[in-house]
Design a protein around this motif. Structure first.
Motif, PDB file in Angstrom:
ATOM      1  N   ARG A 128      -0.050 -12.816   4.081  1.00  0.00           N
ATOM      2  CA  ARG A 128       0.193 -13.124   2.671  1.00  0.00           C
ATOM      3  C   ARG A 128       0.857 -11.983   1.914  1.00  0.00           C
ATOM      4  O   ARG A 128       1.484 -12.200   0.877  1.00  0.00           O
ATOM      5  N   GLY A 129       0.666 -10.764   2.381  1.00  0.00           N
ATOM      6  CA  GLY A 129       1.255  -9.636   1.672  1.00  0.00           C
ATOM      7  C   GLY A 129       0.932  -8.321   2.331  1.00  0.00           C
ATOM      8  O   GLY A 129       0.197  -8.249   3.335  1.00  0.00           O
ATOM      9  N   LEU A 130       1.489  -7.244   1.753  1.00  0.00           N
ATOM     10  CA  LEU A 130       1.403  -5.903   2.340  1.00  0.00           C
ATOM     11  C   LEU A 130       0.942  -4.887   1.302  1.00  0.00           C
ATOM     12  O   LEU A 130       1.396  -4.900   0.159  1.00  0.00           O
TER      13      LEU A 130
ATOM     14  N   SER B 281      11.372  -8.512  -0.735  1.00  0.00           N
ATOM     15  CA  SER B 281      10.794  -9.198   0.424  1.00  0.00           C
ATOM     16  C   SER B 281      10.232 -10.546  -0.047  1.00  0.00           C
ATOM     17  O   SER B 281      10.095 -10.777  -1.259  1.00  0.00           O
ATOM     18  N   SER B 282       9.881 -11.406   0.901  1.00  0.00           N
ATOM     19  CA  SER B 282       9.382 -12.736   0.519  1.00  0.00           C
ATOM     20  C   SER B 282       7.859 -12.749   0.353  1.00  0.00           C
ATOM     21  O   SER B 282       7.263 -13.796   0.124  1.00  0.00           O
ATOM     22  N   ILE B 283       7.238 -11.560   0.503  1.00  0.00           N
ATOM     23  CA  ILE B 283       5.781 -11.455   0.276  1.00  0.00           C
ATOM     24  C   ILE B 283       5.537 -10.327  -0.743  1.00  0.00           C
ATOM     25  O   ILE B 283       6.370  -9.433  -0.900  1.00  0.00           O
ATOM     26  N   PRO B 284       4.403 -10.380  -1.472  1.00  0.00           N
ATOM     27  CA  PRO B 284       4.122  -9.296  -2.417  1.00  0.00           C
ATOM     28  C   PRO B 284       3.831  -7.982  -1.695  1.00  0.00           C
ATOM     29  O   PRO B 284       3.100  -7.977  -0.700  1.00  0.00           O
ATOM     30  N   VAL B 285       4.422  -6.904  -2.189  1.00  0.00           N
ATOM     31  CA  VAL B 285       4.172  -5.554  -1.656  1.00  0.00           C
ATOM     32  C   VAL B 285       3.560  -4.724  -2.779  1.00  0.00           C
ATOM     33  O   VAL B 285       4.175  -4.545  -3.833  1.00  0.00           O
ATOM     34  N   VAL B 286       2.346  -4.246  -2.550  1.00  0.00           N
ATOM     35  CA  VAL B 286       1.649  -3.430  -3.559  1.00  0.00           C
ATOM     36  C   VAL B 286       1.440  -2.040  -2.975  1.00  0.00           C
ATOM     37  O   VAL B 286       0.978  -1.890  -1.838  1.00  0.00           O
ATOM     38  N   VAL B 287       1.800  -1.021  -3.742  1.00  0.00           N
ATOM     39  CA  VAL B 287       1.654   0.370  -3.292  1.00  0.00           C
ATOM     40  C   VAL B 287       0.475   0.996  -4.032  1.00  0.00           C
ATOM     41  O   VAL B 287       0.301   0.780  -5.229  1.00  0.00           O
ATOM     42  N   ALA B 288      -0.343   1.782  -3.299  1.00  0.00           N
ATOM     43  CA  ALA B 288      -1.532   2.410  -3.895  1.00  0.00           C
ATOM     44  C   ALA B 288      -1.451   3.928  -3.720  1.00  0.00           C
ATOM     45  O   ALA B 288      -2.024   4.491  -2.791  1.00  0.00           O
ATOM     46  N   PRO B 289      -0.733   4.615  -4.616  1.00  0.00           N
ATOM     47  CA  PRO B 289      -0.540   6.066  -4.461  1.00  0.00           C
ATOM     48  C   PRO B 289      -1.724   6.880  -4.989  1.00  0.00           C
ATOM     49  O   PRO B 289      -2.561   6.394  -5.748  1.00  0.00           O
ATOM     50  N   HIS B 290      -1.750   8.157  -4.605  1.00  0.00           N
ATOM     51  CA  HIS B 290      -2.728   9.116  -5.105  1.00  0.00           C
ATOM     52  C   HIS B 290      -2.172  10.509  -4.841  1.00  0.00           C
ATOM     53  O   HIS B 290      -1.290  10.680  -3.996  1.00  0.00           O
ATOM     54  N   GLY B 291      -2.657  11.498  -5.535  1.00  0.00           N
ATOM     55  CA  GLY B 291      -2.196  12.863  -5.304  1.00  0.00           C
ATOM     56  C   GLY B 291      -0.704  12.991  -5.550  1.00  0.00           C
ATOM     57  O   GLY B 291      -0.123  12.273  -6.375  1.00  0.00           O
ATOM     58  N   LEU B 292      -0.055  13.900  -4.817  1.00  0.00           N
ATOM     59  CA  LEU B 292       1.396  14.095  -4.996  1.00  0.00           C
ATOM     60  C   LEU B 292       2.149  12.854  -4.531  1.00  0.00           C
ATOM     61  O   LEU B 292       1.961  12.369  -3.421  1.00  0.00           O
TER      62      LEU B 292
ATOM     63  N   ARG C  20      -6.624  -6.826  -3.516  1.00  0.00           N
ATOM     64  CA  ARG C  20      -6.941  -7.887  -4.480  1.00  0.00           C
ATOM     65  C   ARG C  20      -5.682  -8.304  -5.243  1.00  0.00           C
ATOM     66  O   ARG C  20      -5.433  -9.494  -5.470  1.00  0.00           O
ATOM     67  N   SER C  21      -4.842  -7.330  -5.591  1.00  0.00           N
ATOM     68  CA  SER C  21      -3.604  -7.620  -6.326  1.00  0.00           C
ATOM     69  C   SER C  21      -2.616  -8.409  -5.476  1.00  0.00           C
ATOM     70  O   SER C  21      -1.941  -9.316  -5.975  1.00  0.00           O
TER      71      SER C  21
ATOM     72  N   TYR D  46       0.113 -13.391  -4.660  1.00  0.00           N
ATOM     73  CA  TYR D  46       0.461 -14.454  -3.694  1.00  0.00           C
ATOM     74  C   TYR D  46      -0.013 -15.820  -4.198  1.00  0.00           C
ATOM     75  O   TYR D  46       0.728 -16.806  -4.174  1.00  0.00           O
ATOM     76  N   GLU D  47      -1.264 -15.869  -4.667  1.00  0.00           N
ATOM     77  CA  GLU D  47      -1.860 -17.147  -5.076  1.00  0.00           C
ATOM     78  C   GLU D  47      -1.312 -17.664  -6.402  1.00  0.00           C
ATOM     79  O   GLU D  47      -1.474 -18.834  -6.728  1.00  0.00           O
ATOM     80  N   SER D  48      -0.647 -16.784  -7.163  1.00  0.00           N
ATOM     81  CA  SER D  48      -0.047 -17.247  -8.421  1.00  0.00           C
ATOM     82  C   SER D  48       1.317 -17.892  -8.176  1.00  0.00           C
ATOM     83  O   SER D  48       1.984 -18.336  -9.105  1.00  0.00           O
TER      84      SER D  48
END
Length: 792
Positions: free
Chosen positions: A520-522, A569-580, A685-686, A691-693
């Motif tokens: 569903r996504g990455l 892309s055809s799927i949602p891609v969510v990035v979760a950064p931290h630090g530098l 979760r995002s 995806y579900e929206s």
């Protein structure tokens, strides 16, 4: 917040930073006791707050959060605590003063209000003595570590009278809202982290005498090489204050009569002499280290210009001398090993003085923590959590023991004369060979009471990618793609500083292809110290020096195509950064469908510092966003100029909240996650939410308004002014002119609508041309050799 000292004012800033209204109170200064002026009576608290705001590192996420803090004093404003839901006492560490203040608090506090103390040394049950039943029921210790914004540990210390629901609330609130690693501690001297941490430091002090090692040698052995902070041992003592450290040690020596290692808290004679000399560390200008000014060129006009040198104390002669270069065969063997978990066994196997010191240090630590269960904590994982979050250890003490092999290390400890707690024999006899294990993505710890492995409570909300090694979908030598459940995959890469090279780009493209086909996504995230320091500068420098411009052009195209793949892309891609999260790392975030950033994310486009411009879609994306932000009733150049200055000054957001101000995060779309350990869960979760929206692949933009000469002229005039005023070197100005050219869409005679690809081509051409500049190559070389940018 009762008390506005170093901790009180900074804890107030932390709460204000998450959106809470704070009332900060302190005493009326003695010389203004008769005054009726509010400014005079609140001088102490106001000065303390201002000093905190100006301190470095900053205690606030953004400067405007201070508006949520109201100041006052104990005499005029203590009545206002009746409106508060939580009262935190942070006054001087004296039982009589705290008790007298609680007496007054009881007169104004409304029943049911939480009341906690930030004490680090006074038993919590003594503070609760003589208080009302409601007070005791809602009273607890909440021990923050300094600086409270940056150190993630929050120890929660209930008494026998504390309502369990209060304890549960504080553990949850600290985790979810304050972003803390909340650790339940028993009401024992120094609680958990300081008990183990101060023991660790004192045992090293004693070991130094036996081993004959110097301060410089010990700090080289006990810093980042073993996953500990750069300040290692002696530098940490200077920062904390040697007197503070000694006070905690002396208190422990007096208050833990049954501690089998209490002799370790006895202060060595040489340390008593350091105290007698008032060499207390940073607060007195010298301690174990001393910064001195030295003339650059003696006897010449240049003598007025001075340089500084750090000198180290010799505890035999009590004289300072220049720092010495440390050489150990054990360190030379271990340094090339990137992963600290693989490095530690090599260090303990060393056959020189360094290896012998490591065995003494770790065996002593292991012995001590084994006896602290169940004295200071019933669960061993709490000790590891406390040391990682409070002292900045990369790996907990029990985790380190696991790395070395528990049974093997117990045998080695026994042979070396180190004792350990009897429960360890029971554990090993039952065939349990490690303190932790992972099953189905869930981390379990060994519970000494049930003699079984139990799930760590509260970790249901955390996705730890390293726990999913049995669910790897695809990998190469630098990256791995994990199935994290619910048809979502997560990509993690592990390179030096998490830089982005060809294998990482291959991994991003492959992960998106796999996700498009089966998931569903990455989520893109990692569990290293930083998200990414950007593109691989070494590769860029190599191609540029060898004038392999076709190879360099191809590398930039691949990078650009990859970040565009993230966006389209055809799927949602969510990035979760931290630090530098710098340069290319920032560009990947700019192209995500959503960003779930940890509050402590330091993100920015820093390419100008090495004489280049962002060419992984960063410049393009800033132009696109500036065009979307333009309003009919204001000059169109304003939004573009602001975006240009952010890149041209290589500005880095000092928190994820500031990233909104810089236009890197998008208000109403991207989100800040206070607890870094929760960001991958939030990102997953995002992904599912998007995806579900009804996620639809976006269409590449061809309607980006660029301003051409109408904006280029004013930007070039500004660059010229900065150069003439001495704020920019000639090369800075050259790079800035290239950037201005790209951001205006080129030297166009009128405003035009262009495509994303048009801007990508412009930024790539500018990047390539700058790679042919000698001064850019010098800047790249400086970063590679010293880690520091060069201004030339």
């Amino acid at each position: 917040m009762l008390g506005s000292g170093i901790m009180g004012s900074r804890i107030a800033c932390l709460f204000a930073g998450i959106g809470v209204q704070v009332l900060l109170l302190d005493i009326v200064p003695k010389d203004t006791a008769e005054s009726t002026s509010a400014a005079a009576r609140n001088k102490l608290v106001n000065d303390a707050l201002q000093a905190a705001i100006k301190s470095n590192p900053s205690p606030v996420y953004t400067p405007d959060v201070v508006k949520r803090i109201t100041t006052g004093n104990f005499e005029d404003n203590l009545k206002d605590i009746a409106t508060c839901d939580w009262i935190i006492e942070v006054v001087v560490e004296r039982l009589d003063i705290k008790s007298a203040l609680y007496e007054k608090v009881e007169q104004h506090r409304k029943p049911g209000t939480l009341i906690t103390s930030n004490t680090s040394g006074i038993p919590i049950h003594l503070l609760a003595e003589g208080r009302s039943e409601d007070f005791k029921k809602h009273f607890c210790g909440t021990h923050f570590f300094n600086p409270p914004r940056y150190l993630r540990l929050l120890e929660i210390i209930p008494t026998k009278d504390t309502d369990p629901s209060v304890t549960d609330f504080l553990l949850h609130y600290g985790d979810l809202y304050l972003g803390k690693t909340t650790v339940l501690a028993k009401d024992m001297p120094a609680f958990i982290a300081n008990r183990v941490g101060v023991f660790g430091i004192m045992s090293i002090f004693h070991a130094m005498q036996k081993s004959g090692l110097s301060i410089d040698e010990i700090d080289a052995l006990t810093g980042p090489i073993i996953g500990r902070p750069k300040s290692a041992t002696f530098r940490t003592a200077d920062v904390v204050g040697i007197d503070t450290l000694v006070k905690v040690a002396k208190d422990l020596a007096e208050n833990v009569p049954h501690d089998e290692a209490k002799h370790m808290f006895v202060i060595p004679a040489w340390l008593e002499k350091v105290l007698a000399n008032k060499w207390l560390g940073d607060k007195t200008g010298q301690g174990f280290f001393k910064k001195i000014k030295i003339p650059l060129t003696e006897g010449s006009p240049e003598e007025q210009k001075r340089d500084t040198e750090i000198q180290t104390l010799n505890v035999e002669t009590f004289e300072y001398a220049p720092r010495t270069k440390v050489k150990f065969a054990t360190l030379d063997t271990a340094k090339p090993i990137e992963d600290v978990r693989q490095r530690i066994p090599v260090l303990l196997a060393g056959t020189d003085k360094g290896g012998a010191f490591y065995r003494q240090m770790f065996y002593s630590l292991f012995s001590y923590i084994s006896f602290r269960i169940p004295e200071i904590s019933d669960e061993l994982y709490r000790i590891d959590d406390a040391m990682k979050a409070g002292f900045g250890w990369e790996i907990g003490a029990f985790e380190t023991w696991d790395l070395l092999g528990v049974a093997k290390t117990v045998a080695a400890m026994k042979a070396a004369g180190f004792d350990y707690a009897p429960w360890l024999d029971d554990m090993l006899a039952a065939g349990n060979t490690s303190f932790y294990k992972t099953e189905g993505g869930t981390r379990l710890y060994y519970d000494i009471f049930s003699k079984t492995y139990q799930r760590i409570p509260g970790t249901e909300a955390f996705i730890v990618l390293n726990n999913y090694t049995d669910k790897i979908v695809w990998k190469n030598s630098n990256a791995a793609l994990y199935d994290i459940g619910d048809e979502v995959v997560a990509l993690q890469w592990n390179t030096k500083m998490n830089t982005i090279g060809s294998e990482v780009l291959e991994a991003v493209n492959k992960s998106i292809a796999i996700a498009e086909e089966k998931y569903r996504g990455l989520v893109i995230a990692n569990e290293s110290a930083n998200f990414s320091a950007g593109a691989n500068v070494g590769m860029i420098f190599m191609y540029a020096v060898e004038q392999e411009y076709d190879e360099l052009d191809l590398a930039i195209r691949i990078f650009q195509n990859t970040v565009m793949r993230v966006r389209y892309s055809s799927i949602p891609v969510v990035v979760a950064p931290h630090g530098l999260t710098l340069g290319g790392g920032c560009e990947m975030n700019l192209h995500a469908d959503k960003v779930c950033a940890a509050a402590e994310t330091y993100v920015g486009l820093v390419e100008l510092g090495v004489g280049l411009i962002p060419a992984g879609g960063g410049t393009k994306e800033f132009v696109l966003r500036a065009a979307d932000e333009m309003h009919e009733d204001e000059p169109e150049t304003i939004t573009l100029k602001n975006r240009f200055l952010t890149i041209a000054t290589a500005k880095v957001a000092t928190s994820a909240f500031e990233a909104y101000t810089l236009g890197i995060l998008r208000k109403g779309l991207d989100e800040v996650v206070m607890n870094q350990s929760r960001r991958i869960t939030e990102a997953k979760r995002s992904v599912l939410e998007i995806y579900e929206s009804g996620y639809v692949t976006p269409i590449q933009r061809k309607d980006i308004k660029v301003l051409g000469r109408s904006a280029l002229g004013s930007l070039l005039a500004g660059i010229n002014g900065m150069q003439r005023a001495g704020y920019a070197t000639a090369h800075d100005a050259l790079v800035a002119r290239k950037l201005a050219y790209v951001m205006c869409g080129g030297d166009l005679s009128e405003q035009s609508m262009v495509s994303e690809q048009y801007l990508l081509d412009l930024e790539r051409e500018a990047f390539l041309s700058l790679c042919g500049e000698r001064k850019t190559l010098e800047r790249l070389q400086s970063v590679l050799k010293t880690g520091k940018p060069l201004r030339n």
